[in-house]
Motif scaffolding. Sequence first.
Motif, PDB file in Angstrom:
ATOM      1  N   VAL A  44       0.830  -1.208   0.000  1.00 38.16           N
ATOM      2  CA  VAL A  44       0.000   0.000   0.000  1.00 38.16           C
ATOM      3  C   VAL A  44       0.863   1.256   0.000  1.00 38.16           C
ATOM      4  CG1 VAL A  44      -1.662   1.342   1.359  1.00 38.16           C
ATOM      5  CG2 VAL A  44      -1.983  -1.117   1.066  1.00 38.16           C
ATOM      6  N   LEU A  45       1.967   1.231   0.752  1.00 40.42           N
ATOM      7  CA  LEU A  45       2.846   2.399   0.795  1.00 40.42           C
ATOM      8  C   LEU A  45       3.560   2.632  -0.534  1.00 40.42           C
ATOM      9  CD1 LEU A  45       4.413   2.038   4.366  1.00 40.42           C
ATOM     10  CD2 LEU A  45       2.660   3.661   3.599  1.00 40.42           C
ATOM     11  N   CYS A  46       3.764   1.558  -1.294  1.00 45.99           N
ATOM     12  CA  CYS A  46       4.383   1.712  -2.625  1.00 45.99           C
ATOM     13  C   CYS A  46       3.428   2.355  -3.632  1.00 45.99           C
ATOM     14  CB  CYS A  46       4.817   0.345  -3.162  1.00 45.99           C
ATOM     15  SG  CYS A  46       6.260  -0.339  -2.328  1.00 45.99           S
ATOM     16  N   ALA A  47       2.124   2.231  -3.382  1.00 51.49           N
ATOM     17  CA  ALA A  47       1.122   2.694  -4.358  1.00 51.49           C
ATOM     18  C   ALA A  47       1.251   4.176  -4.700  1.00 51.49           C
ATOM     19  CB  ALA A  47      -0.279   2.356  -3.859  1.00 51.49           C
ATOM     20  N   PRO A  48       1.385   5.101  -3.695  1.00 46.42           N
ATOM     21  CA  PRO A  48       1.491   6.523  -4.069  1.00 46.42           C
ATOM     22  C   PRO A  48       2.690   6.827  -4.962  1.00 46.42           C
ATOM     23  CG  PRO A  48       1.009   6.294  -1.733  1.00 46.42           C
ATOM     24  CD  PRO A  48       1.345   4.929  -2.232  1.00 46.42           C
ATOM     25  N   LEU A  49       3.824   6.190  -4.690  1.00 43.41           N
ATOM     26  CA  LEU A  49       5.010   6.422  -5.516  1.00 43.41           C
ATOM     27  C   LEU A  49       4.779   5.930  -6.946  1.00 43.41           C
ATOM     28  CD1 LEU A  49       7.972   7.251  -5.857  1.00 43.41           C
ATOM     29  CD2 LEU A  49       8.613   4.946  -5.066  1.00 43.41           C
ATOM     30  N   ILE A  50       4.193   4.731  -7.055  1.00 39.05           N
ATOM     31  CA  ILE A  50       3.912   4.189  -8.393  1.00 39.05           C
ATOM     32  C   ILE A  50       2.919   5.082  -9.125  1.00 39.05           C
ATOM     33  CG2 ILE A  50       2.896   2.238  -9.622  1.00 39.05           C
ATOM     34  CD1 ILE A  50       3.948   0.444  -7.360  1.00 39.05           C
ATOM     35  N   TYR A  51       1.874   5.510  -8.404  1.00 38.76           N
ATOM     36  CA  TYR A  51       0.864   6.372  -9.037  1.00 38.76           C
ATOM     37  C   TYR A  51       1.467   7.696  -9.489  1.00 38.76           C
ATOM     38  CZ  TYR A  51      -3.037   9.592  -9.516  1.00 38.76           C
ATOM     39  OH  TYR A  51      -3.893  10.532  -9.996  1.00 38.76           O
ATOM     40  N   ALA A  52       2.259   8.310  -8.603  1.00 39.81           N
ATOM     41  CA  ALA A  52       2.849   9.611  -8.938  1.00 39.81           C
ATOM     42  C   ALA A  52       3.761   9.508 -10.160  1.00 39.81           C
ATOM     43  CB  ALA A  52       3.630  10.154  -7.736  1.00 39.81           C
ATOM     44  N   THR A  53       4.557   8.439 -10.207  1.00 38.51           N
ATOM     45  CA  THR A  53       5.467   8.269 -11.346  1.00 38.51           C
ATOM     46  C   THR A  53       4.695   8.068 -12.638  1.00 38.51           C
ATOM     47  OG1 THR A  53       7.090   7.264  -9.877  1.00 38.51           O
ATOM     48  CG2 THR A  53       7.401   6.930 -12.227  1.00 38.51           C
ATOM     49  N   HIS A  54       3.679   7.222 -12.588  1.00 37.91           N
ATOM     50  CA  HIS A  54       2.903   6.967 -13.808  1.00 37.91           C
ATOM     51  C   HIS A  54       2.085   8.182 -14.223  1.00 37.91           C
ATOM     52  CE1 HIS A  54       3.996   2.845 -14.509  1.00 37.91           C
ATOM     53  NE2 HIS A  54       3.713   2.505 -13.268  1.00 37.91           N
ATOM     54  N   HIS A  55       1.576   8.918 -13.243  1.00 37.71           N
ATOM     55  CA  HIS A  55       0.825  10.133 -13.561  1.00 37.71           C
ATOM     56  C   HIS A  55       1.730  11.143 -14.250  1.00 37.71           C
ATOM     57  CE1 HIS A  55      -2.440  12.997 -13.160  1.00 37.71           C
ATOM     58  NE2 HIS A  55      -1.598  13.883 -12.652  1.00 37.71           N
ATOM     59  N   TRP A  56       2.917  11.324 -13.713  1.00 35.90           N
ATOM     60  CA  TRP A  56       3.890  12.236 -14.330  1.00 35.90           C
ATOM     61  C   TRP A  56       4.265  11.762 -15.728  1.00 35.90           C
ATOM     62  CZ3 TRP A  56       9.048  10.523 -15.176  1.00 35.90           C
ATOM     63  CH2 TRP A  56       9.902  11.479 -15.733  1.00 35.90           C
ATOM     64  N   SER A  57       4.535  10.477 -15.870  1.00 30.43           N
ATOM     65  CA  SER A  57       4.928   9.918 -17.164  1.00 30.43           C
ATOM     66  C   SER A  57       3.820  10.059 -18.197  1.00 30.43           C
ATOM     67  CB  SER A  57       5.296   8.435 -16.991  1.00 30.43           C
ATOM     68  OG  SER A  57       5.529   7.823 -18.241  1.00 30.43           O
ATOM     69  N   ALA A  58       2.583   9.691 -17.805  1.00 31.48           N
ATOM     70  CA  ALA A  58       1.461   9.741 -18.751  1.00 31.48           C
ATOM     71  C   ALA A  58       1.155  11.176 -19.158  1.00 31.48           C
ATOM     72  CB  ALA A  58       0.231   9.080 -18.135  1.00 31.48           C
ATOM     73  N   ASN A  59       1.193  12.110 -18.203  1.00 36.57           N
ATOM     74  CA  ASN A  59       0.928  13.515 -18.534  1.00 36.57           C
ATOM     75  C   ASN A  59       1.978  14.070 -19.486  1.00 36.57           C
ATOM     76  OD1 ASN A  59      -1.381  13.652 -17.051  1.00 36.57           O
ATOM     77  ND2 ASN A  59      -0.463  14.657 -15.281  1.00 36.57           N
ATOM     78  N   ALA A  60       3.236  13.708 -19.257  1.00 42.59           N
ATOM     79  CA  ALA A  60       4.303  14.184 -20.143  1.00 42.59           C
ATOM     80  C   ALA A  60       4.119  13.620 -21.551  1.00 42.59           C
ATOM     81  CB  ALA A  60       5.665  13.782 -19.580  1.00 42.59           C
ATOM     82  N   ILE A  61       3.777  12.339 -21.639  1.00 46.62           N
ATOM     83  CA  ILE A  61       3.542  11.728 -22.950  1.00 46.62           C
ATOM     84  C   ILE A  61       2.352  12.383 -23.643  1.00 46.62           C
ATOM     85  CG2 ILE A  61       2.810   9.592 -24.087  1.00 46.62           C
ATOM     86  CD1 ILE A  61       4.459   8.083 -21.965  1.00 46.62           C
ATOM     87  N   ALA A  62       1.280  12.659 -22.871  1.00 49.26           N
ATOM     88  CA  ALA A  62       0.099  13.307 -23.452  1.00 49.26           C
ATOM     89  C   ALA A  62       0.429  14.705 -23.967  1.00 49.26           C
ATOM     90  CB  ALA A  62      -1.015  13.375 -22.406  1.00 49.26           C
TER      91      ALA A  62
END
Length: 584
Positions: free
Chosen positions: A161-179
Amino acid sequence: MIRSLLTLLGPAHAPRLYRYLAWLVTSAVLQGLAVALLVPILRTLFAGDLPTALAWLCALAAMVVLTCIAHYQQAMQGFALALLVLTTLHDRLGQHLMRLPLGWFNTEKVGRLSRSATSGTLMVTGLFAHYLGPVVCGVVVPATVALTLFVFDWRLGLTAVLCAPLIYATHHWSANAIAANDQRVEAAATVAGNRVVEFARYQPVLRAFGQARGGYAPLHAANLAQKHAGGSMLAQTFPKLLAGGLTVQLAFALLVGVGIALAATGAIDAIQLVALLALAARFVGPLAEAAARSGLLRMAGNDLDQLVSILREPGLPEPASSQPLTAPGSLAFEHVSFAYPSGPTVLKDLTFNVPAHSMTAIVGASGSGKTTITRLLMRFFDASEGQVKVGGVDVRELSNAALMAQLSLVMQDVYLFDDSLEANIRVGSPDASAQQVAEAARLAGVDEIVARLPQGWHTPVGEGGASLSGGERQRVSLARALLKRAPILLLDEATAALDPQNDAYVQAAIRTLMHNATVLVIAHRLPTIMAADQILVLDEGGLVESGTHAQLLGRNGRYAGFWKERQRAGGWRLERATQGADRG
């Protein structure tokens, strides 16, 4: 994204979308639960409790069957929704575009519309068929696994559960940059596409001024910008995708480290560690797949946003029921003011009346608002102030069908579809008989064109009517108007650039139309103006004079000056022609 998908599909298909999403989430939860059953199976199997292991194995088999059923349902419904978008979206776009004001259709938006309706549509269908499922599973399956880890060992569950925010933040940043990169590439591609069309369409102008040799600078600049945008996309996308994948692997490494630490301290035994690590592996597997698909999902999301933004553009409002006409065949402007979007005021407190079965000519300098009058009558735009009336009723109180039934429009720049000559005339009335088409063609002088075309009525006229001259296209446009038999005819400088032969046909057709219709004509030709029952003189968006030809000449005002100038221009052309003949 769900709201955008609901807009895209339309209210009628909202239940289908919700069913698809429900099956998708159910399938992902069942996958996570099926994996979680590996822990008790392995634990009882290594403990030598074979009957209990078999019981858990049967439960796993049942869970797998349920998972397969749910996965099949979501996959089939996803493909059905993709097919629905592919088969109905273009029709919905077309219907919506017909309700948009004409000012919406600028070059940039038309270019984006073209790309959205082609490649964008395919990307959006991929949402249901290829992208949405793996990404949703990549979130729901790990979430389910993380919750089951709490059941078996709260410390591993807490780590996940503690890993989830880091994974989410990284993917959110990555997806937004790609978009964001995708939007830049899309914008550059749209400009380049527009420049290609411009370069091809206006070859006569470019060649006449020697601009086609050695390339076309705006096209070259647009292509270069597209190339740079594409290179930037490649350079920036891959590092961000790698960052997302690296975060997932770090999360798995952390879970393994915590598990080994627990086993080393005796908190859990080795058998339980193996089972929990197998579960942890299933935690990161879907996340890795979601990371790989998230970029494509955001790119498809960009196309979805483009399509939805078009469908959300407000159209011109239509009344629930069309009001009955109180003065059929009449036109009126009552204190009308109007300004184009982001432009200056074009019409200022304009008031005039056009009685039924009369002919009114509008004259004035370029930019005085003449063409705007026809656009407001056709309701391409709505007046900023005042009322525009057709048949005695405000055009905003008429349905589009009722308004268009009253009007026919013939413009100077006629567009013909890439179809046969007959099909282009039938645009005026698709259900007209062959005799009615032939009569309209005869009155407009089109029968003379038909007689010399290689395939007669069935001759293709080419895109935009390229195989016909400008005067011939004008005659076809008039034949459309004759065939429609609308009570009101609007002529927007339809005779401004015609040669004498074509002008004779057009004038004869106008005289025929005057017997049965109200005619409002924007004209520069003196014979057309003289024949009008009333003449309206515009200047800077206002009415400065009105009356008959004789009345206006007698006032020696703006119209008289316009008339004298036109006579001098006509005399100059006649004199030049006579001198040329004498020299010959």
